[in-house]
Design a protein around this motif. Structure first.
Motif, PDB file in Angstrom:
ATOM      1  N   GLY A  70       0.857  -1.022  -0.112  1.00 28.18           N
ATOM      2  CA  GLY A  70      -0.180  -0.134   0.110  1.00 28.18           C
ATOM      3  C   GLY A  70       0.880   1.244  -0.016  1.00 28.18           C
ATOM      4  O   GLY A  70       0.568   2.348  -0.700  1.00 28.18           O
ATOM      5  N   ASP A  71       1.826   1.004   0.717  1.00 29.51           N
ATOM      6  CA  ASP A  71       2.772   2.198   0.770  1.00 29.51           C
ATOM      7  C   ASP A  71       3.514   2.502  -0.791  1.00 29.51           C
ATOM      8  O   ASP A  71       3.616   3.861  -0.881  1.00 29.51           O
ATOM      9  CB  ASP A  71       3.996   2.104   1.948  1.00 29.51           C
ATOM     10  N   ILE A  72       4.020   1.400  -1.257  1.00 27.43           N
ATOM     11  CA  ILE A  72       4.534   1.636  -2.665  1.00 27.43           C
ATOM     12  C   ILE A  72       3.322   2.142  -3.764  1.00 27.43           C
ATOM     13  O   ILE A  72       3.749   2.987  -4.481  1.00 27.43           O
ATOM     14  CB  ILE A  72       5.094   0.252  -2.858  1.00 27.43           C
ATOM     15  N   LYS A  73       2.046   1.810  -3.553  1.00 26.04           N
ATOM     16  CA  LYS A  73       1.297   2.088  -4.473  1.00 26.04           C
ATOM     17  C   LYS A  73       0.850   3.742  -4.275  1.00 26.04           C
ATOM     18  O   LYS A  73       0.778   4.450  -5.154  1.00 26.04           O
ATOM     19  CB  LYS A  73       0.066   1.466  -4.460  1.00 26.04           C
ATOM     20  N   ALA A  74       0.922   4.089  -3.037  1.00 22.67           N
ATOM     21  CA  ALA A  74       0.567   5.424  -2.658  1.00 22.67           C
ATOM     22  C   ALA A  74       1.791   6.344  -3.167  1.00 22.67           C
ATOM     23  O   ALA A  74       1.528   7.444  -3.396  1.00 22.67           O
ATOM     24  CB  ALA A  74       0.268   5.762  -1.153  1.00 22.67           C
ATOM     25  N   LEU A  75       2.953   5.728  -3.159  1.00 18.82           N
ATOM     26  CA  LEU A  75       3.947   6.691  -3.565  1.00 18.82           C
ATOM     27  C   LEU A  75       4.057   6.895  -4.970  1.00 18.82           C
ATOM     28  O   LEU A  75       4.178   7.854  -5.517  1.00 18.82           O
ATOM     29  CB  LEU A  75       5.328   5.852  -3.196  1.00 18.82           C
ATOM     30  N   GLU A  76       3.617   5.731  -5.728  1.00 21.29           N
ATOM     31  CA  GLU A  76       3.578   5.789  -7.273  1.00 21.29           C
ATOM     32  C   GLU A  76       2.380   6.671  -7.514  1.00 21.29           C
ATOM     33  O   GLU A  76       2.560   7.508  -8.612  1.00 21.29           O
ATOM     34  CB  GLU A  76       3.433   4.356  -7.736  1.00 21.29           C
ATOM     35  N   ARG A  77       1.386   6.748  -6.872  1.00 17.52           N
ATOM     36  CA  ARG A  77       0.253   7.672  -7.237  1.00 17.52           C
ATOM     37  C   ARG A  77       0.395   9.188  -6.998  1.00 17.52           C
ATOM     38  O   ARG A  77       0.337   9.865  -7.823  1.00 17.52           O
ATOM     39  CB  ARG A  77      -1.049   7.423  -6.343  1.00 17.52           C
ATOM     40  N   SER A  78       1.132   9.248  -5.827  1.00 13.36           N
ATOM     41  CA  SER A  78       1.414  10.604  -5.544  1.00 13.36           C
ATOM     42  C   SER A  78       2.817  11.377  -6.024  1.00 13.36           C
ATOM     43  O   SER A  78       2.905  12.522  -6.317  1.00 13.36           O
ATOM     44  CB  SER A  78       1.458  10.844  -3.959  1.00 13.36           C
ATOM     45  N   GLY A  79       3.668  10.322  -6.319  1.00 10.86           N
ATOM     46  CA  GLY A  79       4.849  10.877  -6.760  1.00 10.86           C
ATOM     47  C   GLY A  79       5.691  11.710  -5.971  1.00 10.86           C
ATOM     48  O   GLY A  79       6.565  12.293  -6.403  1.00 10.86           O
ATOM     49  N   LYS A  80       5.406  11.672  -4.563  1.00 18.19           N
ATOM     50  CA  LYS A  80       6.133  12.334  -3.637  1.00 18.19           C
ATOM     51  C   LYS A  80       6.710  11.590  -2.737  1.00 18.19           C
ATOM     52  O   LYS A  80       6.005  10.484  -2.133  1.00 18.19           O
ATOM     53  CB  LYS A  80       5.095  13.392  -3.030  1.00 18.19           C
ATOM     54  N   THR A  81       8.118  11.688  -2.113  1.00 24.67           N
ATOM     55  CA  THR A  81       8.527  10.857  -1.174  1.00 24.67           C
ATOM     56  C   THR A  81       8.105  11.228   0.131  1.00 24.67           C
ATOM     57  O   THR A  81       7.748  12.307   0.508  1.00 24.67           O
ATOM     58  CB  THR A  81      10.010  10.942  -1.236  1.00 24.67           C
ATOM     59  N   GLN A  82       7.893  10.144   1.073  1.00 30.11           N
ATOM     60  CA  GLN A  82       7.811  10.260   2.407  1.00 30.11           C
ATOM     61  C   GLN A  82       9.061  10.120   3.349  1.00 30.11           C
ATOM     62  O   GLN A  82       9.892   9.552   3.209  1.00 30.11           O
ATOM     63  CB  GLN A  82       6.684   9.159   2.971  1.00 30.11           C
ATOM     64  N   TYR A  83       9.181  11.097   4.169  1.00 29.91           N
ATOM     65  CA  TYR A  83      10.460  11.291   4.742  1.00 29.91           C
ATOM     66  C   TYR A  83      10.664  10.077   5.807  1.00 29.91           C
ATOM     67  O   TYR A  83      11.675   9.578   6.343  1.00 29.91           O
ATOM     68  CB  TYR A  83      10.335  12.541   5.667  1.00 29.91           C
ATOM     69  N   ASN A  84       9.445   9.566   6.393  1.00 35.12           N
ATOM     70  CA  ASN A  84       9.449   8.692   7.619  1.00 35.12           C
ATOM     71  C   ASN A  84       8.749   7.436   7.175  1.00 35.12           C
ATOM     72  O   ASN A  84       7.787   7.245   6.287  1.00 35.12           O
ATOM     73  CB  ASN A  84       8.541   9.150   8.900  1.00 35.12           C
ATOM     74  N   LEU A  85       9.395   6.313   7.574  1.00 35.30           N
ATOM     75  CA  LEU A  85       8.689   5.032   7.563  1.00 35.30           C
ATOM     76  C   LEU A  85       7.834   4.411   8.572  1.00 35.30           C
ATOM     77  O   LEU A  85       8.295   4.512   9.808  1.00 35.30           O
ATOM     78  CB  LEU A  85       9.791   3.916   7.254  1.00 35.30           C
ATOM     79  N   VAL A  86       6.592   4.015   8.130  1.00 41.52           N
ATOM     80  CA  VAL A  86       5.803   3.587   9.262  1.00 41.52           C
ATOM     81  C   VAL A  86       5.930   2.042   9.397  1.00 41.52           C
ATOM     82  O   VAL A  86       5.693   1.422   8.562  1.00 41.52           O
ATOM     83  CB  VAL A  86       4.540   3.793   8.965  1.00 41.52           C
ATOM     84  N   MET A  87       6.141   1.413  10.418  1.00 43.56           N
ATOM     85  CA  MET A  87       6.462   0.100  10.649  1.00 43.56           C
ATOM     86  C   MET A  87       4.963  -0.624  11.300  1.00 43.56           C
ATOM     87  O   MET A  87       4.611   0.173  12.222  1.00 43.56           O
ATOM     88  CB  MET A  87       7.379  -0.245  11.860  1.00 43.56           C
ATOM     89  N   ARG A  88       4.390  -1.499  10.424  1.00 42.43           N
ATOM     90  CA  ARG A  88       3.309  -1.870  10.543  1.00 42.43           C
ATOM     91  C   ARG A  88       3.194  -3.344  11.387  1.00 42.43           C
ATOM     92  O   ARG A  88       4.256  -3.935  11.066  1.00 42.43           O
ATOM     93  CB  ARG A  88       2.401  -1.895   9.582  1.00 42.43           C
ATOM     94  N   SER A  89       2.158  -3.646  11.980  1.00 45.75           N
ATOM     95  CA  SER A  89       2.162  -5.123  12.650  1.00 45.75           C
ATOM     96  C   SER A  89       1.723  -6.181  11.370  1.00 45.75           C
ATOM     97  O   SER A  89       0.867  -5.847  10.708  1.00 45.75           O
ATOM     98  CB  SER A  89       0.759  -4.953  13.686  1.00 45.75           C
ATOM     99  N   PRO A  90       2.457  -7.165  11.760  1.00 51.39           N
ATOM    100  CA  PRO A  90       2.129  -8.386  10.824  1.00 51.39           C
ATOM    101  C   PRO A  90       1.079  -9.429  11.270  1.00 51.39           C
ATOM    102  O   PRO A  90       0.712 -10.245  10.586  1.00 51.39           O
ATOM    103  CB  PRO A  90       3.547  -9.005  10.642  1.00 51.39           C
ATOM    104  N   LEU A  91       0.522  -9.035  12.534  1.00 53.32           N
ATOM    105  CA  LEU A  91      -0.513  -9.999  12.984  1.00 53.32           C
ATOM    106  C   LEU A  91      -1.389  -9.415  13.976  1.00 53.32           C
ATOM    107  O   LEU A  91      -1.124  -8.003  14.341  1.00 53.32           O
ATOM    108  CB  LEU A  91       0.463 -11.125  13.870  1.00 53.32           C
ATOM    109  N   GLN A  92      -2.222  -9.764  14.372  1.00 49.18           N
ATOM    110  CA  GLN A  92      -3.344  -9.535  15.078  1.00 49.18           C
ATOM    111  C   GLN A  92      -2.955  -9.963  16.476  1.00 49.18           C
ATOM    112  O   GLN A  92      -2.703 -11.308  16.726  1.00 49.18           O
ATOM    113  CB  GLN A  92      -4.907 -10.237  14.677  1.00 49.18           C
ATOM    114  N   GLY A  93      -3.126  -9.002  17.319  1.00 53.44           N
ATOM    115  CA  GLY A  93      -2.626  -9.369  18.804  1.00 53.44           C
ATOM    116  C   GLY A  93      -2.342  -8.286  19.651  1.00 53.44           C
ATOM    117  O   GLY A  93      -3.230  -7.296  19.767  1.00 53.44           O
ATOM    118  N   VAL A  94      -1.338  -8.218  20.644  1.00 52.76           N
ATOM    119  CA  VAL A  94      -1.114  -7.135  21.372  1.00 52.76           C
ATOM    120  C   VAL A  94       0.209  -6.694  21.007  1.00 52.76           C
ATOM    121  O   VAL A  94       1.125  -7.544  21.013  1.00 52.76           O
ATOM    122  CB  VAL A  94      -1.428  -7.414  23.034  1.00 52.76           C
ATOM    123  N   VAL A  95       0.700  -5.719  21.850  1.00 53.10           N
ATOM    124  CA  VAL A  95       2.116  -5.251  21.744  1.00 53.10           C
ATOM    125  C   VAL A  95       2.625  -5.540  23.228  1.00 53.10           C
ATOM    126  O   VAL A  95       2.157  -5.204  24.448  1.00 53.10           O
ATOM    127  CB  VAL A  95       2.253  -3.793  21.825  1.00 53.10           C
TER     128      VAL A  95
END
Length: 433
Positions: A232-257
């Motif tokens: 989703g981040d790659i597709k959003a980058l291709e649509r907008s054509g603008k780089t994001q300064y920060n990388l958002v680390m997302r959860s690979p599973l359902q649960g708790v921290v």
């Protein structure tokens, strides 16, 4: 004869006169001494009286209290001399006999005693098929196969934390936001190669360069994925054509921290742990099997778990791993089971007890109230006659916390005391003394 009597009388009279003359000085001295003693006693009494009234009121009150206590003590001593404290005490005697057998069993007879049927309840013992179970102590832990460690894949700085310890997360939920120069470089490479590919698509004579641009674009996309970006981040980058300064680390599973390892503003390197994620609804049971019971277990068996936190609930666990070696410290074999925890009642690191069914046997099942526990020995009481009862040791095991399976000592058909066993056992103990 008359003359002799007159002579004897005169002699006695003379002796009496002599004695009187001798005693008179002594009596005079005694009278003087008595007068002196009376005078001295009177003087002492006056002196004591004067000294007493010269004391303070508090001191006089203490003296009176001492005299009163002394008087009462003397009075008690005098009363005790006239009273026989060793008189025999009469007790109400009841014909009770206790017989102790060589096996340690006891038989008690209570002739004329009628037990209250609402307190003492007897039931006929019946043998039924009960499961033979193996108790396995252990604890719960997170399922490592369902847990993930979120780590930094490139050097950077923590800008924001979205989910703290204990937060509920879903697949794709943002956890941590990082500033990473490598991620920024990968985005720029992707945009440049994508722009080049679009320009070359209209020129058929430069197909080789188009292929190279597409390969470069795909490599840049893979590099972004390796750094933690989603599709989703790659597709959003291709649509907008603008780089994001920060990388958002997302959860690979359902649960708790489970645990967060960084704070906002922390500098991290590649490989540093950011957070630990786990699914609390899928746990492991880690149990210990002792050497004498190893032959009874095998992979795939089902166990029933019980926890002191929920004594009325049962949880099902399935064995999925048996350790190949024995722990040299505990001399126990580790067994691991998958535990489903859909309601989230169980918690990691809770101590639980598992029961593994290894077979079936016949036993007399009685309520826990029928078993009397004295130190490490368990006893049962049966009725052997109208007014006679027998107590003996039994062997067995606990079924579900409410029932006890007697495997040795209790025969079918006897009348076993199921309620009031503790009260009747006190009579056995008193007679034994």
């Amino acid at each position: 004869m008359k003359d002799k009597l007159i002579h004897l009388y005169q002699r006695l009279k003379e002796i009496a006169n002599r004695l009187k003359k001798a005693i008179n000085p002594v009596l005079t001295e005694a009278q003087k001494l008595e007068a002196q003693l009376k005078a001295r006693a009177q003087a002492n009494t006056n002196r004591i009286h004067t000294a007493y009234w010269a004391l303070s009121p508090e001191a006089r009150a203490r003296i009176r209290m001492v005299l009163l206590c002394s008087s009462l003590m003397m009075f008690g001593i005098v009363i005790g001399l006239f009273v026989n404290i060793n008189r025999p005490v009469k007790f109400d005697k009841m014909a009770k006999t206790l017989t102790i057998e060589n096996t340690g069993a006891m038989e008690l007879k209570l002739p004329g005693v009628q037990l209250n049927p609402s307190i003492y309840v007897f039931q006929e013992a019946q043998k039924v098929a009960v499961p033979v179970e193996l108790k396995v102590p252990g604890r719960l832990a997170f399922n490592a196969e369902k847990s993930k460690v979120l780590s930094a894949r490139a050097p950077g700085r923590v800008e924001r934390i979205y989910a703290f310890d204990g937060a509920q997360i879903e697949v794709g939920s943002p956890i941590i936001e990082l500033y990473s120069p490598e991620f920024l470089s990968a985005q720029q490479e992707y945009l440049l190669s994508s722009k080049t590919a679009r320009v070359l698509e209209g020129n058929k004579t430069m197909s080789d360069l188009l292929g190279d641009a597409q390969i470069t674009q795909q490599a840049a996309a893979n590099r972004m994925r390796n750094l933690g970006a989603s599709d989703g981040d790659i597709k959003a980058l291709e649509r907008s054509g603008k780089t994001q300064y920060n990388l958002v680390m997302r959860s690979p599973l359902q649960g708790v921290v489970v645990k967060r390892a960084v704070d906002p503003g922390s500098i991290v390197n590649s490989g540093d742990v950011l957070a630990t994620l786990a699914n609390p609804k899928e746990l492991w049971f880690l149990g210990n099997i002792y050497e004498q019971d190893i032959r009874k277990i095998q992979k795939g068996q089902t166990m029933i778990l019980r926890s002191e936190s929920y004594p009325d609930k049962e949880f099902v666990a399935t064995a999925n791993y048996i350790a190949p070696t024995i722990d040299p410290e505990t001399h126990a074999l580790l067994i691991r089971c998958d535990v489903e925890n859909p309601d989230g009642l169980l918690r990691p690191d809770m101590y639980v007890s598992a029961r593994l069914k290894t077979g079936e046997a016949e036993a007399v099942v009685v309520p826990q109230t029928a078993i009397v526990r004295v130190r490490e020995t368990r006893y049962a009481i049966i009725k052997t006659g109208k007014d006679s009862f027998r107590r003996f040791a039994v062997k067995g095991y606990d079924l579900d916390g409410k029932r006890f399976a007697v495997t040795e000592g209790l025969e079918q058909g006897v009348m076993v005391l199921t309620d009031g066993a503790v009260l009747l056992n006190e009579r056995f103990a008193k007679q034994e003394e």
